[in-house]
Design a protein around this motif. Structure first.
Motif, mmCIF file in Angstrom:
data_model
loop_
_atom_site.group_PDB
_atom_site.id
_atom_site.type_symbol
_atom_site.label_atom_id
_atom_site.label_comp_id
_atom_site.label_asym_id
_atom_site.label_seq_id
_atom_site.Cartn_x
_atom_site.Cartn_y
_atom_site.Cartn_z
ATOM 1 N N UNK A 1 0.835 -1.185 0.000
ATOM 2 C CA UNK A 1 0.000 0.000 0.000
ATOM 3 C C UNK A 1 0.878 1.246 0.000
ATOM 4 N N UNK A 2 0.543 2.180 -0.874
ATOM 5 C CA UNK A 2 1.271 3.439 -0.992
ATOM 6 C C UNK A 2 0.423 4.556 -0.417
ATOM 7 N N UNK A 3 1.013 5.376 0.447
ATOM 8 C CA UNK A 3 0.339 6.541 1.009
ATOM 9 C C UNK A 3 1.115 7.765 0.576
ATOM 10 N N UNK A 4 0.398 8.743 0.000
ATOM 11 C CA UNK A 4 1.018 9.983 -0.463
ATOM 12 C C UNK A 4 0.278 11.143 0.176
ATOM 13 N N UNK A 5 1.008 12.019 0.865
ATOM 14 C CA UNK A 5 0.443 13.210 1.501
ATOM 15 C C UNK A 5 1.121 14.423 0.885
ATOM 16 N N UNK A 6 0.363 15.185 0.103
ATOM 17 C CA UNK A 6 0.920 16.341 -0.603
ATOM 18 C C UNK A 6 0.573 17.596 0.178
ATOM 19 N N UNK B 1 5.023 13.771 1.448
ATOM 20 C CA UNK B 1 5.481 12.640 2.245
ATOM 21 C C UNK B 1 4.869 11.394 1.626
ATOM 22 N N UNK B 2 5.689 10.379 1.472
ATOM 23 C CA UNK B 2 5.248 9.134 0.867
ATOM 24 C C UNK B 2 5.739 7.970 1.705
ATOM 25 N N UNK B 3 4.895 6.975 1.852
ATOM 26 C CA UNK B 3 5.276 5.774 2.591
ATOM 27 C C UNK B 3 4.726 4.558 1.863
ATOM 28 N N UNK B 4 5.460 3.465 1.974
ATOM 29 C CA UNK B 4 5.069 2.205 1.365
ATOM 30 C C UNK B 4 4.950 1.172 2.476
ATOM 31 N N UNK C 1 3.547 -2.972 8.362
ATOM 32 C CA UNK C 1 4.979 -2.681 8.404
ATOM 33 C C UNK C 1 5.355 -1.674 7.326
ATOM 34 N N UNK C 2 5.949 -0.541 7.769
ATOM 35 C CA UNK C 2 6.411 0.452 6.814
ATOM 36 C C UNK C 2 7.753 -0.004 6.234
ATOM 37 N N UNK C 3 7.801 -0.111 4.901
ATOM 38 C CA UNK C 3 9.023 -0.548 4.229
ATOM 39 C C UNK C 3 9.865 0.623 3.748
ATOM 40 N N UNK C 4 9.197 1.685 3.320
ATOM 41 C CA UNK C 4 9.899 2.849 2.762
ATOM 42 C C UNK C 4 9.202 4.119 3.234
ATOM 43 N N UNK C 5 9.991 5.192 3.371
ATOM 44 C CA UNK C 5 9.443 6.516 3.680
ATOM 45 C C UNK C 5 10.298 7.553 2.976
ATOM 46 N N UNK C 6 9.646 8.575 2.457
ATOM 47 C CA UNK C 6 10.383 9.646 1.795
ATOM 48 C C UNK C 6 9.642 10.960 2.023
ATOM 49 N N UNK C 7 10.401 11.983 2.348
ATOM 50 C CA UNK C 7 9.865 13.339 2.429
ATOM 51 C C UNK C 7 10.584 14.146 1.359
ATOM 52 N N UNK C 8 9.817 14.636 0.401
ATOM 53 C CA UNK C 8 10.419 15.309 -0.755
ATOM 54 C C UNK C 8 10.022 16.781 -0.767
#
Length: 92
Positions: free
Chosen positions: A2-7, A13-16, A21-28
């Motif tokens: 599941x992908x979560x995107x918060x613009x 902010x994006x999380x996978x 269980x969170x596998x990836x997180x990115x704040x761009x």
């Protein structure tokens, strides 16, 4: 997956997640979402939800349109399993 995107106004902010269980997180900063290409190449994304406090720029819409899964657009008019107590939920 599941992908979560918060613009937000200045960043995304994006999380996978795999289950809980969170596998990836990115704040761009400036909503640069180039990492999505890498995540799509590395993981099988089944579902995505996108929330935004701004009108989503065309370049981001194009990137989201390339996702290999259905996208739910979060809005304050959705039926939710929780009650939002924020005084102005339309600004979330």
């Amino acid at each position: 997956m599941n992908l979560i995107v918060d613009i937000g106004n200045t960043c995304c902010k994006m999380a996978l997640y795999d289950g809980v269980k969170m596998l990836e997180f990115c704040k761009a900063e400036n909503c640069q979402m180039n990492i999505l290409d890498d995540w799509c190449a590395s993981y099988s994304i089944d579902k995505a939800i996108v929330s935004s406090v701004i009108d989503v720029p065309q370049n981001i819409e194009l990137q989201l349109g390339k996702l290999p899964c259905p996208i739910v657009r979060f809005s304050t008019t959705m039926d939710l399993p929780v009650k939002v107590l924020y005084k102005t939920p339309h600004t979330l």
